[in-house]
Motif scaffolding. Structure first.
Motif, PDB file in Angstrom:
ATOM      1  N   THR A  56      -2.728  -1.915  54.914  1.00 47.95           N
ATOM      2  CA  THR A  56      -3.693  -2.293  53.817  1.00 47.95           C
ATOM      3  C   THR A  56      -2.390  -2.149  52.725  1.00 47.95           C
ATOM      4  O   THR A  56      -2.198  -3.273  51.640  1.00 47.95           O
ATOM      5  N   LEU A  57      -1.960  -1.399  52.237  1.00 46.37           N
ATOM      6  CA  LEU A  57      -1.110  -1.242  50.799  1.00 46.37           C
ATOM      7  C   LEU A  57       0.209  -2.280  50.798  1.00 46.37           C
ATOM      8  O   LEU A  57       0.105  -2.849  49.922  1.00 46.37           O
ATOM      9  N   ALA A  58       0.610  -2.203  51.712  1.00 50.36           N
ATOM     10  CA  ALA A  58       1.941  -3.201  52.353  1.00 50.36           C
ATOM     11  C   ALA A  58       1.242  -4.811  51.399  1.00 50.36           C
ATOM     12  O   ALA A  58       2.239  -5.432  50.826  1.00 50.36           O
ATOM     13  N   HIS A  59       0.557  -5.115  52.533  1.00 48.79           N
ATOM     14  CA  HIS A  59       0.187  -6.358  52.077  1.00 48.79           C
ATOM     15  C   HIS A  59      -0.674  -6.211  50.730  1.00 48.79           C
ATOM     16  O   HIS A  59      -0.108  -7.224  50.248  1.00 48.79           O
ATOM     17  N   MET A  60      -1.315  -5.651  49.930  1.00 49.54           N
ATOM     18  CA  MET A  60      -1.706  -5.613  48.629  1.00 49.54           C
ATOM     19  C   MET A  60       0.041  -5.864  47.861  1.00 49.54           C
ATOM     20  O   MET A  60      -0.531  -6.335  47.101  1.00 49.54           O
ATOM     21  N   LYS A  61       0.591  -5.590  47.828  1.00 47.22           N
ATOM     22  CA  LYS A  61       1.998  -5.289  46.927  1.00 47.22           C
ATOM     23  C   LYS A  61       2.226  -6.496  47.879  1.00 47.22           C
ATOM     24  O   LYS A  61       2.880  -7.463  46.136  1.00 47.22           O
ATOM     25  N   ASP A  62       2.536  -7.779  49.361  1.00 47.06           N
ATOM     26  CA  ASP A  62       3.070  -8.427  48.877  1.00 47.06           C
ATOM     27  C   ASP A  62       2.516  -9.461  47.994  1.00 47.06           C
ATOM     28  O   ASP A  62       2.335 -11.079  48.441  1.00 47.06           O
ATOM     29  N   MET A  63       0.995  -9.149  47.893  1.00 40.60           N
ATOM     30  CA  MET A  63      -0.710 -10.801  47.593  1.00 40.60           C
ATOM     31  C   MET A  63      -0.016 -10.300  46.162  1.00 40.60           C
ATOM     32  O   MET A  63      -0.782 -10.859  44.710  1.00 40.60           O
ATOM     33  N   GLY A  64       1.196  -9.328  45.318  1.00 37.06           N
ATOM     34  CA  GLY A  64       0.901  -8.681  43.625  1.00 37.06           C
ATOM     35  C   GLY A  64      -0.124  -8.075  43.199  1.00 37.06           C
ATOM     36  O   GLY A  64      -0.664  -8.235  41.896  1.00 37.06           O
ATOM     37  N   ILE A  65      -0.972  -7.040  44.063  1.00 37.04           N
ATOM     38  CA  ILE A  65      -2.003  -6.637  43.755  1.00 37.04           C
ATOM     39  C   ILE A  65      -1.612  -5.006  43.747  1.00 37.04           C
ATOM     40  O   ILE A  65      -1.403  -4.862  44.812  1.00 37.04           O
ATOM     41  N   ARG A  66      -1.618  -4.474  42.348  1.00 42.19           N
ATOM     42  CA  ARG A  66      -1.746  -2.849  42.777  1.00 42.19           C
ATOM     43  C   ARG A  66      -2.969  -2.042  42.896  1.00 42.19           C
ATOM     44  O   ARG A  66      -4.012  -2.591  41.876  1.00 42.19           O
TER      45      ARG A  66
ATOM     46  N   TRP B  84      -4.654   4.298  42.490  1.00 41.91           N
ATOM     47  CA  TRP B  84      -5.018   5.315  43.124  1.00 41.91           C
ATOM     48  C   TRP B  84      -4.815   5.403  45.225  1.00 41.91           C
ATOM     49  O   TRP B  84      -4.080   6.206  45.473  1.00 41.91           O
ATOM     50  N   LEU B  85      -4.631   3.754  45.141  1.00 44.53           N
ATOM     51  CA  LEU B  85      -4.000   4.061  46.596  1.00 44.53           C
ATOM     52  C   LEU B  85      -2.813   4.746  46.560  1.00 44.53           C
ATOM     53  O   LEU B  85      -2.290   4.317  48.399  1.00 44.53           O
ATOM     54  N   GLU B  86      -1.923   3.784  46.082  1.00 38.90           N
ATOM     55  CA  GLU B  86      -0.737   3.898  46.038  1.00 38.90           C
ATOM     56  C   GLU B  86      -0.598   5.474  45.947  1.00 38.90           C
ATOM     57  O   GLU B  86       0.303   6.907  46.421  1.00 38.90           O
ATOM     58  N   GLN B  87      -1.175   6.800  45.535  1.00 43.48           N
ATOM     59  CA  GLN B  87      -1.571   7.861  45.345  1.00 43.48           C
ATOM     60  C   GLN B  87      -1.431   8.533  46.806  1.00 43.48           C
ATOM     61  O   GLN B  87      -0.831   9.293  46.844  1.00 43.48           O
ATOM     62  N   VAL B  88      -2.649   8.029  47.549  1.00 45.52           N
ATOM     63  CA  VAL B  88      -2.990   8.164  48.596  1.00 45.52           C
ATOM     64  C   VAL B  88      -1.962   8.751  49.621  1.00 45.52           C
ATOM     65  O   VAL B  88      -1.683   9.051  51.151  1.00 45.52           O
ATOM     66  N   VAL B  89      -0.902   7.398  49.242  1.00 44.00           N
ATOM     67  CA  VAL B  89      -0.237   6.912  50.207  1.00 44.00           C
ATOM     68  C   VAL B  89       0.967   7.570  50.218  1.00 44.00           C
ATOM     69  O   VAL B  89       1.479   8.952  51.132  1.00 44.00           O
ATOM     70  N   ASP B  90       1.343   8.049  48.256  1.00 44.13           N
ATOM     71  CA  ASP B  90       2.511   9.491  48.180  1.00 44.13           C
ATOM     72  C   ASP B  90       2.452  10.611  48.801  1.00 44.13           C
ATOM     73  O   ASP B  90       2.804  11.551  49.555  1.00 44.13           O
TER      74      ASP B  90
END
Length: 189
Positions: free
Chosen positions: A162-172, A175-181
């Motif tokens: 999910t996060l990879a697709h969002m980054k590809d679309m330029g959507i930050r 909170w989700l980035e913190q979960v992945v970290d």
């Protein structure tokens, strides 16, 4: 001409039909559309707040999947659907999103990337449903995501994808980035 779409359960007159996606619907809508735009919804946030008992977890060890929960704002993708496909698309969305009725169909105000405001159909979490996990902090969500595995694979693969697709679309989504970290920290421990 303005069309009343009461048979869709939508509460407003619509001369355009937009759909708002905040999870996999953003990159895999599964229906035809004539226009797409990044969009912002205010009053709701993307959250890992839905317990997954089948695809990303089990009833004994549920995983977490995305829901649109109250509070904050959410940037996602909006899709405009041609009028001759309205009925087909709403039926498809209901089959896709309302399987366990953990989501509620809503018509919300969207601000498109160019600044224009439109109404769009989206699916928000039902806080009274047994699958609602509540508002979790990033550490608690990461612990669940790290440990859960369901029929469709590990829960962390779903979140990372999910996060990879969002980054590809330029959507930050901070909170989700913190979960992945946090999940990466757990993997390394």
């Amino acid at each position: 001409m303005v069309n009343r779409k009461e048979n869709f359960g939508l509460a407003c007159d619509m001369d355009e039909f937009w759909v708002f996606g905040y999870g996999s619907l953003m990159w895999n809508p599964g229906f035809e559309f004539v226009e797409q735009s990044q969009a912002l919804v205010r009053g709701y946030r993307r959250s890992l707040c839905v317990r997954s008992w089948v695809h990303r977890g089990t009833e004994q060890n549920p995983g977490l999947v995305l829901g649109l929960d109250r509070g904050g704002s959410c940037r996602g993708m909006a899709f405009r659907v041609a009028s001759d496909l309205w009925h087909e698309v709403i039926e498809y969305l209901r089959e896709r999103e309302l399987v366990t009725n953990v989501y509620l169909e809503r018509n919300l105000s969207l601000q498109l990337a160019g600044g224009r405001s439109v109404k769009g159909v989206t699916y928000v979490v039902d806080r009274n449903h047994t699958q609602y996990a509540g508002a979790l902090d990033a550490v608690a969500a990461a612990q669940i995501v790290h440990e859960a595995h369901g029929r469709s694979g590990p829960n962390d693969a779903y979140v990372f994808n999910t996060l990879a697709h969002m980054k590809d679309m330029g959507i930050r989504d901070h909170w989700l980035e913190q979960v992945v970290d946090e999940v990466e920290r757990l993997r390394a421990a």
